[in-house]
Scaffold this active site. Structure first.
Site, PDB file in Angstrom:
ATOM      1  N   PRO A  90      42.507  30.119  41.095  1.00 26.90           N
ATOM      2  CG  PRO A  90      42.275  30.568  43.248  1.00 26.90           C
ATOM      3  CD  PRO A  90      42.141  31.156  42.226  1.00 26.90           C
ATOM      4  CD  GLU A 117      37.702  37.346  49.323  1.00 28.45           C
ATOM      5  OE1 GLU A 117      38.520  38.135  49.724  1.00 28.45           O
ATOM      6  OE2 GLU A 117      37.470  36.067  49.274  1.00 28.45           O
TER       7      GLU A 117
END
Ligand SMILES: Nc1ncccc1[N+](=O)[O-]
Length: 240
Positions: A90, A117
């Site tokens: 992202p 993560e």
């Protein structure tokens, strides 16, 4: 084109055997190899993640299994030029039709599907040529983003899509969103197909389609319109 995908969930790649991507593979236009990152984990539990330095929630993917996997893949084709390594994230550059066309010209792509993560930044620095985002939302990993990108890229490979026309007339191909499409019957549920499309006047049909594309783009994606230099006629259509 050769594509390698590294993931801890190889089953996510099953859809790549279907439809257009499956056909491109069957025709030998596209070779897709899936790799399980855990095959390069060195410990008995095949761990690929650990806690983040500096604290914080979740886990980070360790550098050593990724480096071993990417070396094994990059070296698997002998002296062949290094592949273009892509990390879906992202935090990446937006994926667009133009970006898809650029990647469709590459002979060899490697997609690194991160989970948790993310991947240790040192691997990204050492290996990634592109960090690419398919949208401003957070998925649980890079696998679905890889499927999205591969679908957009594969359909641009020469001969992949039967009717080459449908590529050039795609949305975004001319910078505009495609307008509405219709087929039989001419009357359905009290709604009629626009008369111009039944007229056989190809000039009027082309103008109508462009006008509809301009109107739809002005309504839904003014940002795309701002990037285009419209002629006077286009301006009047958009202003109407
Ligand atoms: N949006 C995303 N979320 C997680 C992984 C990758 C992503 N992306 O856009 O490529």
């Amino acid at each position: 084109m050769r594509v390698d995908v590294v993931t801890i969930f190889p089953a996510y790649l099953e859809p790549l055997r279907l439809s257009l991507l499956g056909k491109a593979r069957d025709r030998g236009m596209l070779e897709i190899n899936g790799h399980d990152l855990r095959d390069w984990a060195t410990d008995r539990h095949r761990t690929v993640d650990d806690t983040p330095y500096g604290g914080g929630p979740g886990m980070v993917m360790r550098p050593d299994p990724w480096d071993a996997a990417l070396r094994a893949i990059a070296d698997s084709d002998g002296p062949a030029p290094r592949p273009r390594v892509i990390v879906p994230t992202p935090t990446g550059r937006p994926f667009t039709q133009a970006y898809a066309a650029e990647l469709a010209a590459a002979p060899w792509l490697v997609f690194c599907c991160g989970r948790y993560e993310g991947i240790d930044a040192r691997v990204i620095d050492a290996w990634a040529d592109d960090e690419i985002s398919i949208g401003d939302y957070v998925l649980s990993g890079g696998e679905v983003a890889t499927l999205v990108m591969l679908e957009a890229i594969a359909r641009l490979l020469p001969g992949a899509v039967g009717n080459a026309e449908s590529i050039t007339d795609d949305s975004f191909a001319h910078g505009l969103l495609e307008g509405p499409v219709y087929t039989r019957p001419p009357d359905w549920a009290g709604r009629r197909v626009p008369e111009v499309l039944l007229s056989g006047d190809h000039g009027a049909i082309a103008r109508w389609r462009r006008d509809e594309a301009l109107r739809r783009t002005a309504r839904r994606r003014p940002d795309l319109l701002a990037a285009m230099d419209l002629d006077r006629r286009d301006e009047t259509v958009v202003a109407a």
